[in-house]
Design an enzyme around this catalytic site. Structure first.
Site, PDB file in Angstrom:
ATOM      1  N   ASP A  37      14.376  -9.724   0.170  1.00 11.54           N
ATOM      2  CA  ASP A  37      12.983  -9.211   0.497  1.00 11.54           C
ATOM      3  C   ASP A  37      12.628 -10.302   1.766  1.00 11.54           C
ATOM      4  O   ASP A  37      13.002 -11.296   1.941  1.00 11.54           O
ATOM      5  CB  ASP A  37      12.107  -9.320  -0.553  1.00 11.54           C
ATOM      6  CG  ASP A  37      12.277  -8.068  -1.420  1.00 11.54           C
ATOM      7  OD1 ASP A  37      12.811  -7.113  -1.124  1.00 11.54           O
ATOM      8  OD2 ASP A  37      11.757  -8.263  -2.565  1.00 11.54           O
ATOM      9  N   LYS A  59      10.090  -5.656   2.441  1.00  7.97           N
ATOM     10  CA  LYS A  59       8.665  -4.753   2.916  1.00  7.97           C
ATOM     11  C   LYS A  59       7.599  -5.746   3.019  1.00  7.97           C
ATOM     12  O   LYS A  59       7.283  -6.979   2.439  1.00  7.97           O
ATOM     13  CB  LYS A  59       8.635  -4.186   1.468  1.00  7.97           C
ATOM     14  CG  LYS A  59       9.669  -3.211   1.106  1.00  7.97           C
ATOM     15  CD  LYS A  59       9.418  -2.487  -0.234  1.00  7.97           C
ATOM     16  CE  LYS A  59      10.543  -1.763  -0.598  1.00  7.97           C
ATOM     17  NZ  LYS A  59      10.295  -1.088  -2.135  1.00  7.97           N
ATOM     18  N   MET A 170      -1.568  -9.364  -3.857  1.00  9.28           N
ATOM     19  CA  MET A 170      -1.812  -8.675  -2.567  1.00  9.28           C
ATOM     20  C   MET A 170      -3.332  -8.181  -2.555  1.00  9.28           C
ATOM     21  O   MET A 170      -3.790  -7.133  -2.651  1.00  9.28           O
ATOM     22  CB  MET A 170      -1.103  -7.170  -2.545  1.00  9.28           C
ATOM     23  CG  MET A 170       0.342  -7.660  -2.970  1.00  9.28           C
ATOM     24  SD  MET A 170       1.467  -6.402  -3.354  1.00  9.28           S
ATOM     25  CE  MET A 170       1.325  -6.252  -5.071  1.00  9.28           C
TER      26      MET A 170
END
Length: 489
Positions: A37, A59, A170
């Site tokens: 990742d 991502k 996030m």
């Protein structure tokens, strides 16, 4: 038909390589294919074997290298041809890491898999921000919440768990909506403590702490961006008192090492325990030289003095004596044996041999100064490499010695799994001129760094590349630590 391989869904921790678990490291070393990742530190891919495929499927906000469907296809296709496949994720694979979806796909295709937990940022980042997410008197429950809202529903329609401490991952994009939602609940008020932490548990960590009433404005004022985590609850009020990273002398420093895997671990351990984030990119490997056996043996036998300039020299001398010269270390009996530094002496001691001379200044110049000024009756044999500077040879000849410098090995450039991740103000440690040259060749467009040089051989190369060198007082790990802790870079 090939045997089906196995897939490991592995957590790589919050970003600092020292927080990767042992099992994750072992699997990185063994894997045939690694799908990694965006937030994985590039340096840990260098733990993988040479033939391993390392494929970025990262991502990040607004830019996906691979869709989840494409990642699933890669897992299946590589496993079906018998590969050991590592799906390497930041944090813990089962905490907002979509590992559940990957487990379902693997299960549907009959592919065996294993979960290797990692340290989730949900726990590590508050810890590095001085926030105990549970506390006997303040927080008896904690809940993890994704900060990514369902765009099909208004924020008020999206339920939040009931817990004393809430941790939002996030959280930056929808921070104002999250705050509004929290303030609409009876359990939280404008004075509820809140902390937003950017890139926690790394050298880039930044933290703003306030209340639900102030945290959105603080985010804007301090320009806190992704990736960031929000902690809400009474325990946040302890943060100022518990800022333990302030007592780690190297916290906030990002140190780039370029050493071979066999030599770097004591450096990583020492610097990490002082609080630094340490990344190692082994730019150079080494291979033995083909020697003129008859001539080399004759020169060793007639030499009164043998000098070994590095630990690598010890290794390749022993190897050459056995493989090319038909001899062993007993050929050194009766000769004065000098080394440039204590690590080379330590390598010799593993073979039961004690160095006659170790200079107090661990450098070629230091060794020259430590030897008698008149070497007219001495014949000196130097075990070196093709990249060894001629400082030692010239200095000894100037003192009257007959000198045979024989390169027993040569450096070879390694192909890295991923480009070096070098950021502004990184402390880059350059232990030789050859290493400095290779580093700048691989990083032609560098930001301003702090180049720390072991001796003069790398200084000119650093200046040529428009960087300012810092020269250590001694070529040792202790001197490096003293320099870094002095904060005078």
């Amino acid at each position: 038909m090939p045997k089906t391989g196995r897939v490991y869904l592995v957590g790589a921790g919050p970003g600092d390589p020292s927080l990767v678990t042992l099992k994750a490291k072992w699997l990185i070393e063994q894997a045939d294919v690694i799908l990694y990742d965006h937030l994985i530190p590039a340096s840990i891919l260098e733990w993988s074997k040479n033939e391993a495929q390392c494929i970025s499927v990262g991502k990040q906000k607004g830019a996906h290298i691979a869709t989840q469907s494409q990642i699933n296809d890669l897992l299946i296709s590589h496993a079906k041809v018998g590969h050991i496949v590592l799906r390497l994720k930041g944090g813990d694979p089962l905490v907002f890491g979509r590992a559940g979806e990957e487990m379902q796909v693997l299960s549907d295709h009959g592919i065996p898999f294993e979960i290797v937990p990692g340290i989730t940022s949900a726990f590590a980042v508050p810890a590095y921000g001085g926030i105990p997410i549970t506390h006997r008197h303040l927080s008896r429950s904690v809940a993890l919440v994704t900060g990514t809202l369902d765009t099909q529903l208004p924020p008020s329609a999206q339920s939040l768990p009931s817990a004393d401490t809430l941790i939002f991952l996030m959280a930056v994009t929808h921070l104002s909506e999250i705050v509004d939602h929290l303030l609409s609940m009876d359990r939280f008020g404008p004075d509820t403590p809140a902390s937003l932490i950017y890139r926690g548990a790394s050298s880039q960590q930044r933290q703003v702490t306030g209340t639900l009433a102030s945290i959105t404005q603080q985010r804007d004022d301090e320009q806190i961006s992704h990736p960031s985590l929000l902690v809400v609850g009474k325990v946040v009020g302890l943060s100022k008192q518990f800022q333990w990273t302030q007592h780690s002398p190297l916290f906030g420093q990002r140190i780039i090492l370029l050493r071979s895997p066999g030599q770097v671990q004591p450096w990583i351990s020492t610097l990490s325990l002082l609080g630094a984030e340490v990344l190692n990119y082994p730019l150079l490997g080494y291979e033995p030289m083909k020697l003129d056996a008859e001539r080399c043996l004759a020169q060793i036998k007639t030499a009164t003095h043998v000098i070994i300039s590095s630990r690598n020299g010890v290794q390749f001398l022993v190897q050459a004596l056995q493989d090319q010269l038909g001899s062993d270390l007993r050929i050194l009996a009766g000769k004065q044996l000098s080394v440039v530094g204590p690590k080379t002496a330590e390598a010799l001691s593993q073979y039961g041999i004690k160095a006659s001379l170790i200079p107090s200044d661990y450098s070629s110049k230091g060794l020259i100064d430590a030897l008698p000024s008149d070497l007219g009756n001495d014949e000196i044999f130097i075990v070196g490499s093709t990249a060894s500077p001629d400082t030692l040879t010239k200095g000894l000849k100037a003192q009257g010695a007959t000198v045979h410098h024989v390169p027993f090995y040569r450096p070879v450039k390694r192909v890295l799994k991923q480009a070096l991740d070098i950021q502004e103000n990184d402390r880059v440690v350059l232990t030789s001129g050859e290493l400095a040259q290779t580093f700048f060749e691989q990083c032609p467009d560098l930001p301003k760094i702090k180049a720390i040089c072991f001796g003069e051989s790398s200084v000119g190369i650093v200046k040529k590349n428009q960087q300012n060198p810092v020269i250590l007082e001694a070529a040792s790990l202790d001197a490096l630590c003293t320099c870094l802790m002095g904060r005078n870079l």
